[in-house]
Design a protein around this motif. Structure first.
Motif, PDB file in Angstrom:
ATOM      1  N   THR A  67       0.814  -1.214   0.000  1.00  0.00           N
ATOM      2  CA  THR A  67       0.000   0.000   0.000  1.00  0.00           C
ATOM      3  C   THR A  67       0.849   1.265   0.000  1.00  0.00           C
ATOM      4  O   THR A  67       0.365   2.336   0.351  1.00  0.00           O
ATOM      5  N   VAL A  70      -0.598   4.299  -2.304  1.00  0.00           N
ATOM      6  CA  VAL A  70      -1.985   4.756  -2.246  1.00  0.00           C
ATOM      7  C   VAL A  70      -2.077   6.275  -2.172  1.00  0.00           C
ATOM      8  O   VAL A  70      -1.233   6.944  -1.572  1.00  0.00           O
ATOM      9  N   ASN A  78      -7.022   5.695  -0.377  1.00  0.00           N
ATOM     10  CA  ASN A  78      -6.448   4.344  -0.458  1.00  0.00           C
ATOM     11  C   ASN A  78      -6.543   3.711  -1.840  1.00  0.00           C
ATOM     12  O   ASN A  78      -6.674   2.490  -1.955  1.00  0.00           O
ATOM     13  N   ARG A  80      -4.814   2.367  -5.015  1.00  0.00           N
ATOM     14  CA  ARG A  80      -3.473   1.890  -5.404  1.00  0.00           C
ATOM     15  C   ARG A  80      -3.141   2.458  -6.785  1.00  0.00           C
ATOM     16  O   ARG A  80      -3.684   2.037  -7.792  1.00  0.00           O
TER      17      ARG A  80
END
Length: 105
Positions: A67, A70, A78, A80
Protein backbone atom coordinates in the motif's frame (compact mmCIF):
# COMPACT_ATOMS: atom_id res chain seq x y z
CA UNK A 1 6.83 16.62 -21.23
CA UNK A 2 8.80 14.26 -23.40
CA UNK A 3 7.68 10.66 -23.58
CA UNK A 4 9.61 7.64 -24.77
CA UNK A 5 9.18 7.49 -28.56
CA UNK A 6 11.19 4.41 -29.47
CA UNK A 7 12.44 1.26 -27.79
CA UNK A 8 14.74 -1.49 -29.12
CA UNK A 9 12.32 -4.29 -28.18
CA UNK A 10 8.90 -2.96 -27.22
CA UNK A 11 6.60 -1.46 -29.85
CA UNK A 12 5.40 1.99 -28.78
CA UNK A 13 2.20 3.46 -30.14
CA UNK A 14 0.97 7.03 -29.94
CA UNK A 15 -1.67 7.47 -27.27
CA UNK A 16 -3.94 10.42 -26.55
CA UNK A 17 -3.01 12.86 -23.80
CA UNK A 18 -5.35 13.33 -20.84
CA UNK A 19 -5.32 16.11 -18.27
CA UNK A 20 -5.26 15.33 -14.56
CA UNK A 21 -4.77 17.42 -11.42
CA UNK A 22 -2.25 16.41 -8.76
CA UNK A 23 -2.31 18.33 -5.48
CA UNK A 24 -3.90 21.25 -7.29
CA UNK A 25 -1.42 21.29 -10.19
CA UNK A 26 -2.54 20.35 -13.71
CA UNK A 27 -0.39 17.80 -15.53
CA UNK A 28 -0.66 15.81 -18.73
CA UNK A 29 -0.54 12.03 -18.90
CA UNK A 30 -0.89 9.44 -21.64
CA UNK A 31 -4.15 7.55 -21.76
CA UNK A 32 -3.51 4.01 -20.54
CA UNK A 33 -0.68 4.92 -18.16
CA UNK A 34 -1.09 4.12 -14.49
CA UNK A 35 -1.32 7.04 -12.09
CA UNK A 36 2.07 6.03 -10.65
CA UNK A 37 3.68 6.05 -14.11
CA UNK A 38 2.23 9.47 -14.91
CA UNK A 39 3.44 10.94 -11.61
CA UNK A 40 6.88 9.39 -11.95
CA UNK A 41 7.16 10.81 -15.48
CA UNK A 42 6.64 14.26 -13.96
CA UNK A 43 9.18 13.71 -11.18
CA UNK A 44 6.62 13.15 -8.43
CA UNK A 45 7.96 10.49 -6.09
CA UNK A 46 6.01 10.96 -2.83
CA UNK A 47 2.45 9.62 -3.00
CA UNK A 48 1.55 9.49 0.68
CA UNK A 49 2.82 10.03 4.23
CA UNK A 50 2.52 7.31 6.87
CA UNK A 51 0.02 7.69 9.71
CA UNK A 52 2.37 7.20 12.66
CA UNK A 53 5.59 8.96 11.68
CA UNK A 54 4.50 10.98 8.64
CA UNK A 55 7.22 9.36 6.54
CA UNK A 56 7.03 9.74 2.75
CA UNK A 57 6.12 6.73 0.62
CA UNK A 58 5.99 6.18 -3.13
CA UNK A 59 5.87 3.30 -5.53
CA UNK A 60 7.36 0.09 -4.11
CA UNK A 61 6.01 -3.20 -5.48
CA UNK A 62 4.33 -1.84 -8.61
CA UNK A 63 1.79 -4.70 -8.73
CA UNK A 64 -0.90 -3.60 -6.26
CA UNK A 65 0.14 -5.84 -3.37
CA UNK A 66 1.57 -3.32 -0.93
CA UNK A 67 0.00 0.00 0.00
CA UNK A 68 2.95 2.33 -0.38
CA UNK A 69 1.54 4.02 -3.50
CA UNK A 70 -1.98 4.76 -2.25
CA UNK A 71 -3.40 8.23 -2.84
CA UNK A 72 -6.74 10.02 -2.67
CA UNK A 73 -8.26 9.82 -6.18
CA UNK A 74 -11.45 11.74 -6.98
CA UNK A 75 -12.12 11.98 -3.23
CA UNK A 76 -11.64 8.26 -2.58
CA UNK A 77 -8.71 7.41 -0.26
CA UNK A 78 -6.45 4.34 -0.46
CA UNK A 79 -6.43 3.99 -4.24
CA UNK A 80 -3.47 1.89 -5.40
CA UNK A 81 -1.92 4.12 -8.04
CA UNK A 82 0.37 1.46 -9.50
CA UNK A 83 -2.62 -0.44 -10.94
CA UNK A 84 -5.12 2.38 -11.52
CA UNK A 85 -5.17 3.95 -15.00
CA UNK A 86 -5.44 7.70 -15.55
CA UNK A 87 -8.53 9.16 -17.13
CA UNK A 88 -9.45 12.66 -18.26
CA UNK A 89 -10.18 15.07 -15.41
CA UNK A 90 -8.97 12.82 -12.59
CA UNK A 91 -8.16 14.69 -9.35
CA UNK A 92 -5.37 13.16 -7.28
CA UNK A 93 -4.09 14.17 -3.83
CA UNK A 94 -1.16 13.09 -1.70
CA UNK A 95 -2.62 10.93 1.04
CA UNK A 96 -1.94 11.83 4.65
CA UNK A 97 -2.13 8.98 7.15
CA UNK A 98 -4.74 6.32 6.63
CA UNK A 99 -6.87 8.38 4.30
CA UNK A 100 -9.89 8.73 6.57
CA UNK A 101 -11.93 11.93 6.30
CA UNK A 102 -10.66 12.89 2.85
CA UNK A 103 -7.00 12.18 3.48
CA UNK A 104 -6.60 13.23 7.10
CA UNK A 105 -6.39 11.11 10.25
Amino acid sequence: MQYLTEHPILPLEERPVVHITVDGCPIEARLGDTIAAALTTHGIRVFRHTAKRRQPRGIFCGIGQCTDCVMVVDGKPNVRTCVTRVREGMVIQTQEGNGGNCGTL
